[in-house]
Design an enzyme around this catalytic site. Structure first.
Site, PDB file in Angstrom:
ATOM      1  N   SER A   9      10.728 -10.447  -9.563  1.00 25.35           N
ATOM      2  CA  SER A   9       9.497  -9.789 -10.010  1.00 25.35           C
ATOM      3  C   SER A   9       9.527  -9.640 -11.521  1.00 25.35           C
ATOM      4  O   SER A   9      10.419  -8.996 -12.074  1.00 25.35           O
ATOM      5  CB  SER A   9       9.377  -8.409  -9.373  1.00 25.35           C
ATOM      6  OG  SER A   9       8.489  -7.631 -10.143  1.00 25.35           O
ATOM      7  N   HIS A  34       7.303 -13.668  -8.641  1.00 27.64           N
ATOM      8  CA  HIS A  34       6.445 -12.581  -8.156  1.00 27.64           C
ATOM      9  C   HIS A  34       5.788 -11.881  -9.353  1.00 27.64           C
ATOM     10  O   HIS A  34       6.483 -11.383 -10.248  1.00 27.64           O
ATOM     11  CB  HIS A  34       7.310 -11.604  -7.360  1.00 27.64           C
ATOM     12  CG  HIS A  34       6.554 -10.489  -6.715  1.00 27.64           C
ATOM     13  ND1 HIS A  34       5.886 -10.617  -5.515  1.00 27.64           N
ATOM     14  CD2 HIS A  34       6.364  -9.205  -7.109  1.00 27.64           C
ATOM     15  CE1 HIS A  34       5.331  -9.463  -5.190  1.00 27.64           C
ATOM     16  NE2 HIS A  34       5.598  -8.585  -6.140  1.00 27.64           N
ATOM     17  N   ASP A  36       3.353  -8.953 -10.640  1.00 27.21           N
ATOM     18  CA  ASP A  36       2.783  -7.661 -10.255  1.00 27.21           C
ATOM     19  C   ASP A  36       1.601  -7.299 -11.140  1.00 27.21           C
ATOM     20  O   ASP A  36       1.770  -6.935 -12.298  1.00 27.21           O
ATOM     21  CB  ASP A  36       3.859  -6.580 -10.367  1.00 27.21           C
ATOM     22  CG  ASP A  36       4.845  -6.651  -9.220  1.00 27.21           C
ATOM     23  OD1 ASP A  36       4.390  -6.646  -8.064  1.00 27.21           O
ATOM     24  OD2 ASP A  36       6.059  -6.727  -9.483  1.00 27.21           O
ATOM     25  N   MET A  38      -1.297  -4.777 -11.961  1.00 26.60           N
ATOM     26  CA  MET A  38      -1.610  -3.360 -11.735  1.00 26.60           C
ATOM     27  C   MET A  38      -2.774  -2.941 -12.610  1.00 26.60           C
ATOM     28  O   MET A  38      -2.810  -3.273 -13.796  1.00 26.60           O
ATOM     29  CB  MET A  38      -0.395  -2.500 -12.077  1.00 26.60           C
ATOM     30  CG  MET A  38       0.843  -2.863 -11.274  1.00 26.60           C
ATOM     31  SD  MET A  38       2.165  -1.687 -11.607  1.00 26.60           S
ATOM     32  CE  MET A  38       3.508  -2.466 -10.698  1.00 26.60           C
ATOM     33  N   HIS A  67       0.724 -10.453  -6.737  1.00 31.01           N
ATOM     34  CA  HIS A  67       0.644  -9.225  -5.934  1.00 31.01           C
ATOM     35  C   HIS A  67      -0.368  -8.313  -6.622  1.00 31.01           C
ATOM     36  O   HIS A  67      -0.058  -7.700  -7.649  1.00 31.01           O
ATOM     37  CB  HIS A  67       2.052  -8.606  -5.870  1.00 31.01           C
ATOM     38  CG  HIS A  67       2.102  -7.267  -5.224  1.00 31.01           C
ATOM     39  ND1 HIS A  67       3.204  -6.433  -5.325  1.00 31.01           N
ATOM     40  CD2 HIS A  67       1.199  -6.599  -4.448  1.00 31.01           C
ATOM     41  CE1 HIS A  67       2.973  -5.319  -4.646  1.00 31.01           C
ATOM     42  NE2 HIS A  67       1.761  -5.386  -4.126  1.00 31.01           N
ATOM     43  N   MET A  69      -2.171  -5.210  -7.169  1.00 33.90           N
ATOM     44  CA  MET A  69      -2.257  -3.758  -6.944  1.00 33.90           C
ATOM     45  C   MET A  69      -3.476  -3.276  -7.707  1.00 33.90           C
ATOM     46  O   MET A  69      -3.393  -2.649  -8.764  1.00 33.90           O
ATOM     47  CB  MET A  69      -0.962  -3.083  -7.431  1.00 33.90           C
ATOM     48  CG  MET A  69       0.202  -3.326  -6.470  1.00 33.90           C
ATOM     49  SD  MET A  69       1.801  -3.054  -7.237  1.00 33.90           S
ATOM     50  CE  MET A  69       2.085  -4.670  -7.945  1.00 33.90           C
ATOM     51  N   MET A 138       5.635  -3.121   1.542  1.00 35.96           N
ATOM     52  CA  MET A 138       6.143  -2.383   0.372  1.00 35.96           C
ATOM     53  C   MET A 138       7.239  -1.435   0.839  1.00 35.96           C
ATOM     54  O   MET A 138       7.012  -0.594   1.716  1.00 35.96           O
ATOM     55  CB  MET A 138       5.031  -1.554  -0.279  1.00 35.96           C
ATOM     56  CG  MET A 138       4.023  -2.324  -1.118  1.00 35.96           C
ATOM     57  SD  MET A 138       4.703  -3.478  -2.314  1.00 35.96           S
ATOM     58  CE  MET A 138       5.625  -2.389  -3.394  1.00 35.96           C
ATOM     59  N   GLY A 143       3.971   0.554  -8.084  1.00 33.15           N
ATOM     60  CA  GLY A 143       3.673   1.039  -9.431  1.00 33.15           C
ATOM     61  C   GLY A 143       4.800   0.797 -10.420  1.00 33.15           C
ATOM     62  O   GLY A 143       4.537   0.523 -11.589  1.00 33.15           O
ATOM     63  N   GLY A 145       9.088  -0.629 -11.112  1.00 34.60           N
ATOM     64  CA  GLY A 145      10.317  -1.269 -10.661  1.00 34.60           C
ATOM     65  C   GLY A 145      11.446  -0.249 -10.625  1.00 34.60           C
ATOM     66  O   GLY A 145      11.302   0.883 -11.102  1.00 34.60           O
ATOM     67  N   ASP A 176       9.207  -5.917  -0.629  1.00 36.38           N
ATOM     68  CA  ASP A 176       9.109  -5.682  -2.075  1.00 36.38           C
ATOM     69  C   ASP A 176       9.439  -4.232  -2.404  1.00 36.38           C
ATOM     70  O   ASP A 176       8.731  -3.324  -1.988  1.00 36.38           O
ATOM     71  CB  ASP A 176       7.670  -6.020  -2.517  1.00 36.38           C
ATOM     72  CG  ASP A 176       7.453  -5.879  -4.015  1.00 36.38           C
ATOM     73  OD1 ASP A 176       8.422  -5.631  -4.753  1.00 36.38           O
ATOM     74  OD2 ASP A 176       6.280  -6.036  -4.433  1.00 36.38           O
ATOM     75  N   GLY A 198      13.281  -7.280  -8.423  1.00 34.62           N
ATOM     76  CA  GLY A 198      13.003  -7.117  -9.848  1.00 34.62           C
ATOM     77  C   GLY A 198      14.253  -6.743 -10.593  1.00 34.62           C
ATOM     78  O   GLY A 198      14.965  -7.598 -11.137  1.00 34.62           O
TER      79      GLY A 198
HETATM   80  C1  DX5 Z   1       6.459  -2.320  -7.473  1.00 32.56           C
HETATM   81  C2  DX5 Z   1       6.344  -3.819  -7.545  1.00 32.56           C
HETATM   82  C3  DX5 Z   1       7.600  -4.532  -7.308  1.00 32.56           C
HETATM   83  C4  DX5 Z   1       8.702  -4.196  -8.293  1.00 32.56           C
HETATM   84  C5  DX5 Z   1      10.011  -4.349  -7.599  1.00 32.56           C
HETATM   85  O1  DX5 Z   1       5.181  -1.775  -7.506  1.00 32.56           O
HETATM   86  O2  DX5 Z   1       5.400  -4.299  -6.597  1.00 32.56           O
HETATM   87  O3  DX5 Z   1       7.403  -5.933  -7.238  1.00 32.56           O
HETATM   88  O4  DX5 Z   1       8.698  -4.986  -9.439  1.00 32.56           O
HETATM   89  O5  DX5 Z   1      11.022  -3.953  -8.454  1.00 32.56           O
HETATM   90  P1  DX5 Z   1      12.461  -3.589  -7.902  1.00 32.56           P
HETATM   91  O6  DX5 Z   1      12.993  -4.807  -7.209  1.00 32.56           O
HETATM   92  O7  DX5 Z   1      13.208  -3.236  -9.149  1.00 32.56           O
HETATM   93  O8  DX5 Z   1      12.298  -2.428  -6.962  1.00 32.56           O
HETATM   94 ZN    ZN Z   2       5.309  -6.500  -6.223  1.00 34.59          ZN
END
Ligand code: DX5
Ligand code: ZN
Length: 221
Positions: A9, A34, A36, A38, A67, A69, A138, A143, A145, A176, A198
């Site tokens: 990610s 991946h 993200d 947002m 992804h 969000m 999820m 939101g 990492g 994720d 991530g």
């Molecule tokens: C969170 C994201 C994830 C995030 C995962 O909202 O959708 O993709 O980057 O990060 P890690 O692997 O560090 O939990």
């Molecule tokens: Zn994600």
């Protein structure tokens, strides 16, 4: 059983060096990137829009997993498709138009994905399965990492894996949030085949080894 794909990610990447970060992940053996997205509304954080996908597309031939969000993602799927995303994944909680949006993603020639938040029951995906190429569970509140894996997510993966295999559907099952070398084995055993990671990959001193370890369930082969 599908091949295991590891999807770093880019939320954990250095945004000021994104091209080099993507290339570094491809060299390390990533199977997918991946991305993200947002909007500061559906989640309390803001990242980037379709232009980032357009720019990343020039740095890798790996599939890009967008992804979204984003509240009412139906407003943006066309732009993400044009930008070069391969998978476009929308949240069940983000809109009343989810079914139409999944159909639209496929019509645009892309793989459609449905995501459920930690407080959404696994059963809700049942009605959407045949319109999906991927289901994303999820395992943290979206939101940010670097959060801790919510343990109930494993049971959700198990339930959805069962639904997919009972119906004999060709649907990937992605997880994720909070994936580490410690919990990867239980997630794979439950039936996840697409692993977003991530901080575990980006913070690793040896991402190539970490990706290999994630693929093999946390043990050296
Ligand atoms: C969170 C994201 C994830 C995030 C995962 O909202 O959708 O993709 O980057 O990060 P890690 O692997 O560090 O939990
Ligand atoms: Zn994600």
């Amino acid at each position: 059983m599908k091949n295991i794909m590891i999807a770093p990610s880019i939320l954990s990447a250095d945004f000021a060096k994104m091209g080099a970060e993507i290339e570094r992940m491809e060299r390390a053996g990533a199977d997918m990137i991946h991305c993200d997205v947002m909007d500061g509304m559906f989640v309390p954080n803001i990242t980037f829009g379709p232009k980032m996908i357009t720019d990343i597309r020039k740095h890798t031939s790996l599939p890009l997993d967008a992804h979204l969000m984003v509240t009412k993602p139906e407003r943006y799927v066309e732009q993400f498709a044009k930008a070069g995303a391969d998978y476009i994944t929308v949240h069940y909680e983000a809109s009343d138009a989810t079914l139409d949006t999944l159909k639209k993603i496929r019509k645009l020639g892309k793989k459609s994905g449905l995501v459920i938040n930690p407080d959404t029951a696994a059963e809700v995906v049942e009605d959407y399965l045949e319109y999906c190429d991927m289901i994303l569970v999820m395992s943290v509140y979206p939101g940010f990492g670097g959060q801790k894996y919510i343990s109930g997510s494993t049971e959700k993966i198990r339930k959805i894996a069962k639904m997919i295999s009972e119906r004999n559907l060709d649907v990937r099952l992605e997880i994720d949030g909070g994936i580490t070398l410690e919990n990867i084995s239980e997630v794979l055993a439950a039936g996840a085949d697409t692993i977003v990671a991530g901080s575990t990959v980006f913070n690793s001193p040896d991402p190539s080894r970490t990706i290999k370890l994630l693929k093999s369930g946390g043990v050296e082969l």
